[in-house]
Design an enzyme around this catalytic site. Structure first.
Site, PDB file in Angstrom:
ATOM      1  N   GLY A  83       0.805  -1.216   0.000  1.00 32.86           N
ATOM      2  CA  GLY A  83       0.000   0.000   0.000  1.00 32.86           C
ATOM      3  C   GLY A  83       0.835   1.261   0.000  1.00 32.86           C
ATOM      4  N   SER A 139       1.118   3.517   2.417  1.00 34.36           N
ATOM      5  CA  SER A 139       1.788   3.778   3.689  1.00 34.36           C
ATOM      6  C   SER A 139       2.429   2.538   4.280  1.00 34.36           C
ATOM      7  CB  SER A 139       0.785   4.351   4.707  1.00 34.36           C
ATOM      8  OG  SER A 139       0.223   5.560   4.246  1.00 34.36           O
ATOM      9  N   GLU A 186      -6.472  -4.825  -6.485  1.00 32.46           N
ATOM     10  CA  GLU A 186      -6.508  -4.470  -5.063  1.00 32.46           C
ATOM     11  C   GLU A 186      -7.903  -4.585  -4.469  1.00 32.46           C
ATOM     12  OE1 GLU A 186      -5.399  -0.700  -2.126  1.00 32.46           O
ATOM     13  OE2 GLU A 186      -5.033  -0.565  -4.280  1.00 32.46           O
ATOM     14  N   THR A 200      -4.347   4.462   3.643  1.00 30.83           N
ATOM     15  CA  THR A 200      -3.766   5.787   3.414  1.00 30.83           C
ATOM     16  C   THR A 200      -4.891   6.784   3.150  1.00 30.83           C
ATOM     17  OG1 THR A 200      -1.794   4.754   2.489  1.00 30.83           O
ATOM     18  CG2 THR A 200      -2.128   7.089   2.024  1.00 30.83           C
TER      19      THR A 200
END
Length: 263
Positions: free
Chosen positions: A9, A11, A71, A101
């Site tokens: 991802g 973050s 995703e 995020t």
């Protein structure tokens, strides 16, 4: 360890794999992707990687045995798996809220909408407030703050008259004098957590209402080790009339979906 699920991802990079027939989970900051690659090379050099997330391509050049999956599909499938294994599957349709995020809202197999309010906002503004972007440090500081010293409360406005709405509600996020010496970094981070939680709750409850359901399932890395954010979200449950479900391993739903998606 023949197969590893990875959610790379914006973050955090989340990892899911089976070891001795037990599901294992790991987490790395996404800016430490080199450490992820080293871990994979040292402990599972022959494993097939099943990867999802916006940074999935960063792993592609370092491993030939890699498959990349969509995703949103991985998040949805991973959530279904966890709802079943944690015995929390709602009896009716539910809205799925993934707080990473940013934040995305899903229903069945469709992404309905999203917002940039999420973990990225927390670490981004948190860095400005506290001069650190370390997620765990920011969460710890926020837990020690009093957001009422930073937020303008309804009770602040109606000090001398009866309030027409609940006095403990926020009238204006960060609405008090932020330069006042009594307002601490901890207070401001607590207020930031409140702003994020309030925004997500309002959007989620409106989306759930439009779908004709009261069931909301919350997952995502921004909830990891963040009891204050969970508390903010849960505090509106009775007021806005929804039923809230948090998943114990919900932070890794995407990685878990990637792990089992190809079976």
């Amino acid at each position: 360890m023949n197969r590893i699920g990875i959610d790379a991802g914006g973050s955090l990079t989340k990892i899911a794999y089976e070891e001795n027939k037990r599901l294992r989970l790991k987490t790395y900051p996404s800016n430490q992707i080199d450490e992820v690659i080293q871990w994979l090379k040292s402990l599972a050099p022959e494993a097939s990687l099943q990867v999802t997330g916006g940074r999935a391509e960063a792993l592609k050049d370092n491993n030939a045995a890699i498959s990349i999956f969509k995703e949103f599909e991985c998040v949805i499938e991973g959530t279904k798996y966890l709802l079943m294994t944690e015995n929390k599957l709602p009896e009716t349709d539910y809205l799925l809220v993934n707080i990473g995020t940013g934040t995305s809202f899903f229903h069945k197999k469709e992404r309905l909408s999203g917002t940039g309010v999420g973990g990225g906002l927390f670490t981004g503004l948190g860095a400005i407030i506290a001069n650190t972007s370390n997620y765990h440090t920011l969460v710890d500081l926020a837990s020690k703050g009093d957001r009422a010293k930073s937020d303008l409360m309804v009770s602040d406005i109606y000090q001398y008259n009866h309030s027409p709405i609940e006095a403990s509600l926020t009238a204006a996020n960060f609405g008090k004098d932020q330069l006042h010496p009594s307002v601490s970094t901890e207070d401001q981070l607590a207020a930031l957590t409140q702003l994020i939680g309030e925004t997500i709750v309002l959007l989620a409850s409106a989306a759930a209402k439009s779908l004709g359901t009261k069931e909301i399932v919350m997952i995502g890395g921004a909830l990891t080790g963040n009891p204050l954010l969970k508390q903010v979200i849960a505090s509106f449950e009775s007021m806005l009339d929804y039923n809230l479900t948090f998943l114990e391993k919900g932070s890794h739903a995407g990685a878990i979906g990637a792990l089992y998606y190809g079976e």
